[in-house]
Design an enzyme around this catalytic site. Structure first.
Site, PDB file in Angstrom:
ATOM      1  N   ASP A 193     -12.289 -10.452  -0.383  1.00  0.00           N
ATOM      2  CA  ASP A 193     -13.568 -10.575   0.317  1.00  0.00           C
ATOM      3  C   ASP A 193     -14.562  -9.664  -0.384  1.00  0.00           C
ATOM      4  O   ASP A 193     -14.193  -8.645  -0.959  1.00  0.00           O
ATOM      5  CB  ASP A 193     -13.475 -10.333   1.831  1.00  0.00           C
ATOM      6  CG  ASP A 193     -12.911  -8.993   2.252  1.00  0.00           C
ATOM      7  OD1 ASP A 193     -12.688  -8.115   1.393  1.00  0.00           O
ATOM      8  OD2 ASP A 193     -12.701  -8.807   3.468  1.00  0.00           O
TER       9      ASP A 193
ATOM     10  N   ASN B 279       1.978  -5.291  -3.085  1.00  0.00           N
ATOM     11  CA  ASN B 279       0.570  -5.597  -2.775  1.00  0.00           C
ATOM     12  C   ASN B 279      -0.198  -4.308  -2.494  1.00  0.00           C
ATOM     13  O   ASN B 279       0.291  -3.433  -1.778  1.00  0.00           O
ATOM     14  CB  ASN B 279       0.562  -6.495  -1.530  1.00  0.00           C
ATOM     15  CG  ASN B 279      -0.802  -7.082  -1.190  1.00  0.00           C
ATOM     16  OD1 ASN B 279      -1.457  -7.676  -2.053  1.00  0.00           O
ATOM     17  ND2 ASN B 279      -1.234  -6.939   0.057  1.00  0.00           N
TER      18      ASN B 279
ATOM     19  N   HIS C  65     -10.678  -6.215  -2.032  1.00  0.00           N
ATOM     20  CA  HIS C  65     -11.717  -6.031  -1.009  1.00  0.00           C
ATOM     21  C   HIS C  65     -12.887  -5.316  -1.685  1.00  0.00           C
ATOM     22  O   HIS C  65     -12.781  -4.135  -2.029  1.00  0.00           O
ATOM     23  CB  HIS C  65     -11.202  -5.159   0.137  1.00  0.00           C
ATOM     24  CG  HIS C  65     -10.106  -5.797   0.925  1.00  0.00           C
ATOM     25  ND1 HIS C  65     -10.318  -6.902   1.725  1.00  0.00           N
ATOM     26  CD2 HIS C  65      -8.788  -5.498   1.055  1.00  0.00           C
ATOM     27  CE1 HIS C  65      -9.175  -7.248   2.309  1.00  0.00           C
ATOM     28  NE2 HIS C  65      -8.231  -6.423   1.915  1.00  0.00           N
TER      29      HIS C  65
ATOM     30  N   GLU D  91      -6.271 -10.769  -0.915  1.00  0.00           N
ATOM     31  CA  GLU D  91      -7.074 -10.508   0.296  1.00  0.00           C
ATOM     32  C   GLU D  91      -8.554 -10.487  -0.047  1.00  0.00           C
ATOM     33  O   GLU D  91      -9.314  -9.658   0.463  1.00  0.00           O
ATOM     34  CB  GLU D  91      -6.656  -9.172   0.940  1.00  0.00           C
ATOM     35  CG  GLU D  91      -5.182  -9.096   1.262  1.00  0.00           C
ATOM     36  CD  GLU D  91      -4.761  -7.807   1.977  1.00  0.00           C
ATOM     37  OE1 GLU D  91      -5.637  -7.060   2.465  1.00  0.00           O
ATOM     38  OE2 GLU D  91      -3.549  -7.551   2.048  1.00  0.00           O
TER      39      GLU D  91
ATOM     40  N   GLU E 218       0.798  -1.235   0.000  1.00  0.00           N
ATOM     41  CA  GLU E 218       0.000   0.000   0.000  1.00  0.00           C
ATOM     42  C   GLU E 218       0.831   1.285   0.000  1.00  0.00           C
ATOM     43  O   GLU E 218       0.629   2.179   0.821  1.00  0.00           O
ATOM     44  CB  GLU E 218      -0.974  -0.014   1.189  1.00  0.00           C
ATOM     45  CG  GLU E 218      -1.891  -1.229   1.182  1.00  0.00           C
ATOM     46  CD  GLU E 218      -2.776  -1.348   2.418  1.00  0.00           C
ATOM     47  OE1 GLU E 218      -2.795  -0.433   3.250  1.00  0.00           O
ATOM     48  OE2 GLU E 218      -3.448  -2.387   2.547  1.00  0.00           O
TER      49      GLU E 218
HETATM   50  O1  9MR Z   1      -7.498  -7.976   8.700  1.00  0.00           O
HETATM   51  C1  9MR Z   1      -6.556  -7.146   9.346  1.00  0.00           C
HETATM   52  C2  9MR Z   1      -7.135  -6.640  10.655  1.00  0.00           C
HETATM   53  O2  9MR Z   1      -7.271  -7.709  11.573  1.00  0.00           O
HETATM   54  C3  9MR Z   1      -6.239  -5.565  11.230  1.00  0.00           C
HETATM   55  O3  9MR Z   1      -6.855  -5.006  12.365  1.00  0.00           O
HETATM   56  C4  9MR Z   1      -5.964  -4.513  10.182  1.00  0.00           C
HETATM   57  C5  9MR Z   1      -5.054  -3.446  10.709  1.00  0.00           C
HETATM   58  O4  9MR Z   1      -4.716  -2.525   9.748  1.00  0.00           O
HETATM   59  O5  9MR Z   1      -5.365  -5.104   9.043  1.00  0.00           O
HETATM   60  C6  9MR Z   1      -6.229  -5.995   8.431  1.00  0.00           C
HETATM   61  O6  9MR Z   1      -5.646  -6.509   7.258  1.00  0.00           O
HETATM   62  C7  9MR Z   1      -5.330  -5.558   6.252  1.00  0.00           C
HETATM   63  C8  9MR Z   1      -4.121  -6.078   5.512  1.00  0.00           C
HETATM   64  O7  9MR Z   1      -3.078  -6.334   6.408  1.00  0.00           O
HETATM   65  C9  9MR Z   1      -3.669  -5.102   4.445  1.00  0.00           C
HETATM   66  N1  9MR Z   1      -4.744  -4.777   3.542  1.00  0.00           N
HETATM   67  C10 9MR Z   1      -5.999  -4.370   4.171  1.00  0.00           C
HETATM   68  C11 9MR Z   1      -6.427  -5.400   5.199  1.00  0.00           C
HETATM   69  C12 9MR Z   1      -7.792  -5.051   5.770  1.00  0.00           C
HETATM   70  O8  9MR Z   1      -7.737  -3.863   6.472  1.00  0.00           O
END
Ligand code: 9MR
Length: 367
Positions: A284, A217, A253, A282, A174
């Site tokens: 969903d 990513n 997402h 990722e 990101e």
């Molecule tokens: O699913 C993850 C969640 O449990 C955490 O609290 C969050 C913190 O930023 O990160 C989520 O996963 C993220 C991933 O690492 C990067 N892309 C976005 C995902 C969803 O927020």
């Protein structure tokens, strides 16, 4: 037509090989049955009945993000172990989990996931090394030279810990802004090390574990837009200058505000044409029922249509533990029941759900 219940069959690896004549007869019969709306018959070549097995038959993996603290929940672990052949630690490999204090590394939860996966023959995606979020505050407090050495040390230590065990690493996550600018996002790395931080991270990563595929990513890069164009230009530049990069992760997402783009497949394809693998990292999709199922099916078909789309990871096993649980975005509901979306994914992968003997007696179809 009598059908043997699948439940008493030995698993495929223990079944005797069939003669060619039997197979031909069985295939002929399968054709007749198919025209009668029956998908398969015991004694024919069976369609895979799990996501992982079906994806493997297409030369792909099918993974899930997992949390170490749920592995002790029996239905969570059994759903994971039965259906998926790749895992991504959802939070356990992030900087705040692995190096909360400078130079002091903690790998307990990440080890738990890697061991779980390895002992069951699952692949592991590493997530993630350099990201502006879930970053301990000490990192932002460093001066330029210290930050450079902290970043490179973090990459090296974490990757060496899991050397040889990680299929693909999200080296940088990101790094670009949303919207139309195509600009880099402000972060300690961007602000202090400048545009070159991504290249430096990838070079360090290649040296730390030369066998791991190195991915960039991001999210909101799933269709052709200013942000994905910026990533595309980065990857094209890296490939032209020999900077190591092997793959691009498309987080995917989706919800009603951010639907599956109509040019999703074309976007995956244009990246693949640069000479990198693409992975759906990722996935969903918020929603329910047929609409959600159709979206999932479309995503899977897009990946399968791109030869360098090497695998799909959904961002969790069950809606219950999704980062956006209220959107019910996953394939299994809160009770681990298969949702319509599950059926759509399995069928897009060429698999088919195994029916139990009870289904046969009640006329719900047979294998
Ligand atoms: O699913 C993850 C969640 O449990 C955490 O609290 C969050 C913190 O930023 O990160 C989520 O996963 C993220 C991933 O690492 C990067 N892309 C976005 C995902 C969803 O927020």
């Amino acid at each position: 037509m009598m059908a043997t219940p699948t439940s008493i069959e030995p698993p495929p690896e223990r079944r005797p090989r069939r003669s060619r004549t039997r197979t031909a007869l069985a295939l002929g019969m399968a054709g007749l049955l198919a025209s009668a709306g029956v998908t398969a018959l015991t004694g024919t070549a069976e369609a895979a009945s799990t996501l992982g097995a079906a994806a493997a038959e297409k030369g792909r993996y099918f993974g899930a993000a997992v949390a170490a603290n749920h592995l002790g929940e029996a239905p969570y672990a059994s759903t994971l172990n039965t259906e998926f052949n790749s895992v991504t630690p959802e939070n356990e490999m992030k900087w705040d989990a692995t190096e909360r204090t400078r130079g002091s590394f903690t790998f307990g939860s990440a080890d738990q996931i890697v061991n779980h996966a390895q002992s069951r023959g699952m692949k592991v995606r590493g997530h993630t090394l350099v990201w502006h979020s879930q970053l301990p505050s000490w990192v932002a407090g460093l001066g330029t030279a210290d930050l450079r050495s902290a970043m490179n040390n973090h990459i090296t230590q974490v990757m060496q810990r899991y050397k040889g065990k990680i299929h693909s690493w999200d080296v940088v996550n990101e790094a670009f802004q949303d919207g139309n600018s195509g600009a880099r996002r402000s972060s300690p790395f961007q602000d202090k090390l400048g545009n070159g931080f991504i290249e430096e991270a990838f070079r360090t990563a290649r040296a730390a574990d030369p066998a791991a595929k190195l991915c960039y990513n991001d999210y909101n890069t799933d269709g052709v837009n200013a942000k994905s164009n910026a990533v595309y230009n980065l990857v094209r530049d890296f490939k032209s200058r020999g900077v190591p990069i092997d793959c691009v992760g498309f987080q995917s997402h989706f919800n009603s505000a951010s639907p599956v783009p109509s040019d999703y497949q074309a976007n995956l394809q244009r990246f693949a044409a640069l000479g990198v693998d693409v992975q759906i990292t990722e996935l969903d999709i918020e929603g329910s029922g047929t609409a959600q199922a159709n979206n999932y099916g479309n995503v899977v078909r897009a990946c399968l249509a791109v030869s360098r789309c090497t695998g799909i990871t959904v961002w969790g096993v069950t809606d219950k533990y999704s980062w956006r649980a209220s959107g019910t975005p996953l394939l299994f509901d809160g009770n681990y029941a298969k949702k319509p979306a599950y059926g759509a994914v399995l069928s897009a992968l060429g698999g088919s759900q195994r029916r139990l003997y009870g289904d046969v007696q009640q006329g719900r179809g047979v294998e």
